[in-house]
Design an enzyme around this catalytic site. Structure first.
Site, short mmCIF file in Angstrom:
data_model
loop_
_atom_site.label_atom_id
_atom_site.label_comp_id
_atom_site.label_asym_id
_atom_site.label_seq_id
_atom_site.Cartn_x
_atom_site.Cartn_y
_atom_site.Cartn_z
N LYS A 1 81.64 12.90 58.95
CA LYS A 1 82.66 13.62 58.20
C LYS A 1 83.34 14.58 59.17
O LYS A 1 82.75 15.58 59.58
CB LYS A 1 82.06 14.42 57.04
CG LYS A 1 81.42 13.56 55.94
CD LYS A 1 79.96 13.36 56.13
CE LYS A 1 79.35 12.65 54.93
NZ LYS A 1 78.01 12.14 55.22
N HIS B 1 78.86 7.32 58.92
CA HIS B 1 78.50 8.38 57.99
C HIS B 1 79.12 9.72 58.37
O HIS B 1 78.84 10.74 57.75
CB HIS B 1 76.97 8.50 57.97
CG HIS B 1 76.41 9.20 56.78
ND1 HIS B 1 75.55 10.28 56.89
CD2 HIS B 1 76.57 8.99 55.45
CE1 HIS B 1 75.21 10.70 55.69
NE2 HIS B 1 75.81 9.94 54.80
N ASP C 1 63.87 28.82 64.99
CA ASP C 1 63.63 30.19 65.45
C ASP C 1 64.77 31.10 65.00
O ASP C 1 65.15 31.06 63.84
CB ASP C 1 63.42 30.21 66.97
CG ASP C 1 62.12 29.50 67.36
OD1 ASP C 1 61.23 29.38 66.50
OD2 ASP C 1 62.02 29.05 68.51
N HIS D 1 72.18 17.92 48.96
CA HIS D 1 72.75 16.93 49.87
C HIS D 1 72.98 17.50 51.27
O HIS D 1 73.36 16.76 52.18
CB HIS D 1 74.07 16.40 49.30
CG HIS D 1 74.62 15.21 50.01
ND1 HIS D 1 75.71 15.28 50.85
CD2 HIS D 1 74.23 13.91 50.02
CE1 HIS D 1 75.97 14.07 51.34
NE2 HIS D 1 75.09 13.22 50.85
N ASP E 1 95.59 19.85 64.27
CA ASP E 1 96.35 20.34 65.44
C ASP E 1 95.48 20.71 66.62
O ASP E 1 95.89 21.48 67.49
CB ASP E 1 97.22 21.56 65.04
CG ASP E 1 98.35 21.18 64.10
OD1 ASP E 1 98.72 19.99 64.07
OD2 ASP E 1 98.86 22.07 63.39
N LYS F 1 72.54 18.90 55.09
CA LYS F 1 71.73 18.50 56.24
C LYS F 1 71.77 19.66 57.24
O LYS F 1 72.73 19.82 58.00
CB LYS F 1 72.30 17.23 56.89
CG LYS F 1 72.52 16.06 55.90
CD LYS F 1 73.92 16.06 55.37
CE LYS F 1 74.33 14.80 54.65
NZ LYS F 1 73.46 14.15 53.77
#
Length: 479
Positions: free
Chosen positions: A225, A223, A404, A397, A230, A399
């Site tokens: 991404k 999952h 704090d 979508h 470079d 996450k």
């Protein structure tokens, strides 16, 4: 052999029960939770003709073959990276140890396989247009190596734009490596990959079905991404490559997601994560790049790679540690809310400590069964004192975790069992007041566009819907 003989039918039943017993023993030794092990073992032992095939598809919870591949990849990486200049990188790791805010996350240094590093640059990318503009601009500037990894790549407008860009860079002599998940990108036509391959791009699918027993497995998914250009510019977050992430799906539009652009020593960790996955898919290592020096100022970052090959449930433990460390607030956004018992207990304890606990989830479903299970957990969280919100404008979508005033985390991991135990995920933990302020501003805007879930919402839910929610929760461990 007389296939109509009652003896033949008895032989088949006996064979199925024998396979069920073998699978039950396998479940006892491999399923990580006691509840899951008992449920699988009992059902496989008594009714294998109903549960054997589902267990082959969904049952495994450990990925031993990947563990062996990781060990071999690490050995080869040590040889390949022996001539790289690691001294500046080590200095950033030593500097990060002096942070008092990071020290509050007491388990993090040992929880992650990768260290916290100082002097990184981070930029918040809100929504798809900003994300893909930044990714495409970075790839346009590539001179040596481009690493691209996504769970989903679609052959649509944005997918074709990425394909054409990578074709141009390959023609310029840039080494391009593309990794996608076979399950997540099941709709990607072979012609998409072949055209890249013909141009010199190395592209492979991450598949978990090595070996006979794993050939039916679709449970483990990559999952992550990741984009690294470079060795100096990287990206991590929640976006995949598809038009829906730019608002192309009317049912879910506008799509709400978040990515981070990164520079600095933590990019070595993103490259390491990519290299391990690439090695699993190809048994080869991509080139790794380390700059000779890093800036003298920046923020603390730790890349937290997690997955079913870990010796412990890294992703779940991260959420627990982040929630336990909160003294003032913990804000979380996730498209799915299916916490395990430990995470749910941590949320309840945080409320009892007086911590401002808020969780933002979608108001629109993209997977109805998951949405039903999430709704039931949300009602229970509200009764425990957690403030639950549903994002109204479109599908949420992103996450994101904010703890704090200094600690934030953005990545691919959802607040659900699949991310905790089944998926390969990666999250960027950042310790910096200014960046946390930006995350707070972003989340405050999101909460302002959300509706808070109340205890009355549960009582207004029809009994048929409540039954559906409870059935969905029963299968939530494999959602």
């Amino acid at each position: 052999m007389d296939y109509h003989s009652p003896y033949f039918f008895g032989y088949v039943l006996g064979l199925v029960h024998l396979l069920g017993i073998i699978a039950a023993l396998h479940a006892v030794f491999t399923v990580r939770t006691a509840q899951g092990a008992i449920a699988w073992a009992m059902s496989l032992f008594f009714i294998p003709y109903f549960t054997l095939i589902p267990y082959l598809v969904f049952g495994a919870r450990s990925f031993n073959a990947y563990i062996k591949a990781r060990r071999q990849a690490n050995q080869e990486m040590h040889v390949a990276m022996a001539n790289l200049n690691w001294r500046p990188w080590v200095e950033e790791a030593l500097t990060a140890r002096e942070s008092q805010s990071y020290a509050a996350l007491r388990a993090m240094p040992k929880l992650g396989r990768m260290p916290c590093l100082a002097n990184n640059q981070v930029k918040l990318l809100i929504d798809g247009r900003a994300t893909f503009d930044a990714i495409f601009a970075a790839i346009e500037q590539a001179r040596e190596v481009v690493l691209v990894q996504f769970f989903i790549i679609h052959n649509d407008t944005i997918g074709k734009a990425l394909q054409q860009l990578l074709l141009r860079k390959a023609a310029d002599g840039v080494k391009v490596f593309v990794l996608y998940d076979r399950v997540g990108s099941h709709a990607l036509p072979a012609s998409y990959s072949q055209s890249l391959r013909d141009a010199g791009v190395q592209i492979h699918a991450f598949a978990t079905r090595r070996g006979w027993f794993n050939r039916f497995q679709v449970n483990f998914r990559n999952h992550r991404k990741i984009v690294v250009v470079d060795g100096v510019t990287g990206f991590i977050g929640g976006h995949n490559v598809g038009d829906e992430y730019l608002g192309g799906n009317p049912h879910l539009s506008p799509w709400r997601d978040t990515h981070v652009q990164i520079g600095g020593p933590v990019l070595a960790c993103l490259q390491e994560s990519f290299a391990e996955d690439w090695y699993w898919a190809t048994r080869q290592l991509p080139p790794l790049i380390l700059p000779d020096a890093y800036p003298d100022n920046g923020v603390l970052c730790q890349a937290l790679a997690s997955g079913p090959a870990d010796p412990q449930e890294t992703c779940s433990l991260f959420f627990i540690e982040a929630i336990h460390s909160a003294t003032r607030r913990v804000w979380i956004t996730s498209p799915y809310f299916i916490p395990d018992e430990a995470v749910f207990a941590a949320l309840r304890l945080a409320v009892l400590r007086g911590v401002d606990v808020r969780i933002l989830i979608p108001a629109r479903p993209d997977h109805r069964i998951v949405y039903a299970a999430s709704s039931l957990f949300a009602f229970e969280a509200v009764r425990a004192g957690v403030r639950m919100f549903r994002y109204q404008p479109g599908f949420l979508h992103q996450k994101v975790v904010l703890v704090d005033d200094e600690v934030s985390a953005i990545g691919s991991a959802n607040l659900d069992n699949r991310s905790f135990r089944l998926n390969f995920e990666i999250t960027l933990l950042t310790v910096d007041r200014d960046f946390a302020d930006q995350v707070e501003t972003m989340l405050t805007t999101d909460f302002e566009q959300a509706r808070e879930i109340t205890p009355e919402d549960s009582s207004k839910t029809h009994r048929i819907q409540q039954l559906g929610m409870r059935i969905a929760r029963l299968i939530s461990p494999i959602l």
